[in-house]
Design a protein around this motif. Structure first.
Motif, short mmCIF file in Angstrom:
data_model
loop_
_atom_site.label_atom_id
_atom_site.label_comp_id
_atom_site.label_asym_id
_atom_site.label_seq_id
_atom_site.Cartn_x
_atom_site.Cartn_y
_atom_site.Cartn_z
N LEU A 88 0.83 -1.21 0.00
CA LEU A 88 0.00 0.00 0.00
C LEU A 88 0.86 1.25 0.00
O LEU A 88 0.62 2.20 -0.76
N LEU A 89 1.89 1.27 0.85
CA LEU A 89 2.76 2.44 0.93
C LEU A 89 3.64 2.57 -0.32
O LEU A 89 3.91 3.69 -0.78
N ALA A 90 4.07 1.43 -0.85
CA ALA A 90 4.87 1.47 -2.08
C ALA A 90 4.07 2.07 -3.23
O ALA A 90 4.59 2.89 -4.01
N GLU A 91 2.81 1.69 -3.33
CA GLU A 91 1.95 2.23 -4.38
C GLU A 91 1.68 3.72 -4.13
O GLU A 91 1.65 4.52 -5.08
N ALA A 92 1.51 4.10 -2.86
CA ALA A 92 1.29 5.51 -2.53
C ALA A 92 2.50 6.35 -2.94
O ALA A 92 2.35 7.47 -3.44
N SER A 93 3.69 5.80 -2.74
CA SER A 93 4.91 6.51 -3.14
C SER A 93 4.95 6.70 -4.65
O SER A 93 5.35 7.76 -5.15
N LYS A 94 4.55 5.66 -5.40
CA LYS A 94 4.50 5.77 -6.86
C LYS A 94 3.56 6.88 -7.31
O LYS A 94 3.79 7.54 -8.33
N ARG A 95 2.51 7.09 -6.52
CA ARG A 95 1.53 8.14 -6.85
C ARG A 95 1.92 9.50 -6.24
O ARG A 95 1.12 10.44 -6.26
N ASN A 96 3.12 9.56 -5.67
CA ASN A 96 3.66 10.81 -5.10
C ASN A 96 2.81 11.35 -3.95
O ASN A 96 2.71 12.58 -3.76
N LEU A 97 2.21 10.46 -3.19
CA LEU A 97 1.46 10.87 -2.01
C LEU A 97 2.42 11.03 -0.83
O LEU A 97 3.19 10.12 -0.55
N PRO A 98 2.41 12.16 -0.14
CA PRO A 98 3.29 12.32 1.03
C PRO A 98 2.97 11.30 2.11
O PRO A 98 1.79 11.03 2.39
N ILE A 99 4.00 10.72 2.70
CA ILE A 99 3.83 9.74 3.78
C ILE A 99 4.59 10.23 5.00
O ILE A 99 5.81 10.38 4.96
N TYR A 100 3.86 10.50 6.09
CA TYR A 100 4.46 11.02 7.31
C TYR A 100 4.25 10.04 8.46
O TYR A 100 3.50 9.08 8.37
N GLN A 172 10.50 6.74 13.08
CA GLN A 172 9.68 7.95 13.26
C GLN A 172 10.22 9.12 12.46
O GLN A 172 9.47 9.85 11.81
N LEU A 173 11.53 9.32 12.49
CA LEU A 173 12.14 10.47 11.84
C LEU A 173 12.08 10.38 10.32
O LEU A 173 12.00 11.41 9.64
N MET A 174 12.10 9.17 9.80
CA MET A 174 12.07 8.99 8.35
C MET A 174 10.80 9.60 7.75
O MET A 174 10.80 10.05 6.60
N GLY A 175 9.73 9.62 8.53
CA GLY A 175 8.46 10.16 8.06
C GLY A 175 8.24 11.61 8.42
O GLY A 175 7.13 12.01 8.78
N THR A 176 9.30 12.42 8.36
CA THR A 176 9.16 13.86 8.66
C THR A 176 9.61 14.68 7.47
O THR A 176 10.44 14.24 6.66
N GLU A 177 9.11 15.90 7.39
CA GLU A 177 9.45 16.81 6.28
C GLU A 177 9.86 18.18 6.79
O GLU A 177 10.84 18.76 6.33
N ASN A 213 16.11 20.24 9.43
CA ASN A 213 15.44 21.54 9.28
C ASN A 213 15.87 22.57 10.32
O ASN A 213 15.31 23.67 10.36
N GLN A 214 16.85 22.22 11.13
CA GLN A 214 17.31 23.18 12.13
C GLN A 214 18.10 24.31 11.45
O GLN A 214 18.69 24.12 10.38
N ASP A 215 18.09 25.48 12.11
CA ASP A 215 18.86 26.61 11.58
C ASP A 215 19.82 27.12 12.63
O ASP A 215 20.02 26.50 13.68
N GLU A 216 20.43 28.28 12.36
CA GLU A 216 21.47 28.82 13.24
C GLU A 216 20.96 29.21 14.63
O GLU A 216 21.76 29.47 15.53
N ASN A 217 19.66 29.26 14.81
CA ASN A 217 19.10 29.56 16.13
C ASN A 217 18.90 28.30 16.98
O ASN A 217 18.53 28.40 18.15
#
Length: 449
Positions: A88-100, A172-177, A213-217
């Motif tokens: 299911l997730l593999a097919e979702a990836s093919k359809r470019n659906l974000p997975i979090y 858990q971290l793999m599914g973050t943006e 996604n961290q910055d200089e702060n």
């Protein structure tokens, strides 16, 4: 709570219930999202599914049909344990659906600052230490994530007066943006979960998302003694705060003159620290650095280090019976963790090890087996561990059916003065639902003696 409007009217598919899926479904439904939940377990007896349906959430159980992707979907929230190779997730990836994962949701809605801790080993100990060190500080610490309470659920309740201390796995971290903690901690990197990630490189990339996604702060606290971690941290834009048990670091946490220092400030003498195991010094350095940067009082840090003896299932002292001391290290789900546990004892050790076979050998464990006088194995990896024990020169090796049988077997072979240590070097999923259940079985078996 902020950013609730981001989810209003969105079409969200949640794949996998358990604690994180159930919490995310309730939360997103309360934000006004159109939530559909899919769980592979049968509908009968599925209490989470029943509770969600009472709230008006659509639930489909009994498998992961691809037809679920034919409805409008803005993004998917998946249970961390479900691999991306799932059809299911593999097919979702093919359809470019974000997975979090629900960690992404937590990061978006939390009003509280976040300290995120990851690494192959030591996450639970470090997370717990930071939480304890931040007590009585300007902000109230709330410990969450992989350590117990679902992160997004806690984040929805936290205020600006709180600080979230979250243990996060690579799953858990793999599914973050967009996840951006105020302070990130990267403890170490060791070959683990390769059945999920495919390679050490991909595993490391997933872990490194804690600082992506961290910055200089922001701050990233990392292990300067781990070359792989240090290399990954070169890409972080956050302020670098290294820690080391071997080098003195002006801008980090380190050891000098038998004491712990942070940026030239003495924190505590090593002889005052009660947490056992040389490997825990790295965890302590990382925790102290994070706590200080987050506003902890020096006195509170010292109190914690003088009293904190460890967390359950991580080198947990269970008790002594007829001169044998029993330790529960069920959270040692890889070779590095068991290597570290074995270095904590100078007396002869009777090691109980085994579990899920992920296809790896145990060659890296052999050098640490020199202090093991008796090896008791169980689970799918029993034969592999027997071979490793023979190569290490262990004369007495016994195979048991499970942990419950391994304890009395180990005791019958032991003598006064021995340490009987459960440190499996493997995940628990071949015989037990969780490492906690495996550890509890060990404790129960010790008490039966």
């Amino acid at each position: 709570m902020k950013n609730k409007e981001l989810f209003q009217g969105k079409n969200i598919l949640i794949v996998g219930l358990a604690k994180s899926g159930f919490a995310a479904a309730k939360l997103l439904h309360s934000f006004g999202a159109n939530v559909v939940v899919n769980d592979k377990q049968p509908r009968e007896g599925n209490q989470e599914a029943e509770a969600l349906e009472k709230l008006g959430v659509a639930v489909e159980c009994g498998g992961h049909p691809l037809t679920l992707l034919d409805q409008p979907i803005d993004f998917i929230v998946k249970n961390p344990g479900i691999p991306y190779q799932n059809p299911l997730l593999a097919e979702a990836s093919k359809r470019n659906l974000p997975i979090y994962t629900e960690v992404e949701i937590a990061g978006l809605i939390s009003e509280a600052e976040i300290i995120a801790i990851t690494g192959s080993n030591g996450k639970t100990t470090t997370t717990t230490l930071i939480g304890e060190m931040l007590k009585n500080s300007s902000k109230s610490p709330i410990v969450a994530g992989n350590i117990g309470t679902v992160f997004s659920e806690v984040a929805s309740q936290a205020t600006k007066e709180d600080i979230l201390v979250a243990e996060l796995s690579s799953f858990q971290l793999m599914g973050t943006e967009k996840f951006q903690p105020r302070i990130s901690v990267f403890l170490n990197l060791f070959e683990a979960h390769l059945d999920y990630h495919g390679s050490l490189e991909e595993y490391g990339k997933a872990k490194a998302k804690v600082t992506e996604n961290q910055d200089e702060n922001d701050y990233v606290i990392y292990n300067a003694d781990d070359l792989q971690v240090t290399e990954l941290m070169k890409h972080s834009k956050a302020q670098h705060i290294p820690f080391s048990v071997h080098k003195q670091l002006k801008n980090g946490a380190y050891l000098k003159d038998h004491s712990l220092y942070f940026q030239n400030q003495k924190i505590i003498e090593l002889k005052e620290i009660v947490l056992p195991g040389k490997h825990n010094l790295s965890n302590i350095l990382a925790a102290a650095a994070a706590a200080i940067l987050a506003g902890a009082e020096l006195e509170q840090i010292q109190i914690v280090l003088k009293t904190f003896a460890g967390v359950k299932h991580r080198l947990q002292y269970v008790g002594e019976f007829e001169g044998r001391r029993f330790y529960n290290d069920s959270k040692a789900t890889n070779i590095l963790a068991t290597n570290a546990a074995l270095t904590a004892f100078e007396t002869p050790v009777i090691l109980l090890a085994g579990g899920l076979d992920r296809g790896n050998s145990f060659d890296d464990l052999i050098p640490s087996l020199k202090n093991v006088k008796i090896l008791v194995t169980f689970g799918q990896t029993a034969e592999k561990l027997i071979e490793a024990g023979k190569q290490a020169g262990i004369e007495t090796i016994k195979r048991a059916d499970n942990v419950e049988d391994a304890v009395p077997a180990a005791f019958s072979l032991s003598q006064a003065g021995d340490v009987i240590l459960l440190s499996p070097a493997c995940a628990s999923w071949d015989q037990y639902k969780t490492f906690e259940q495996r550890g509890d079985m060990f404790i129960n078996s010790v008490h039966k003696l």
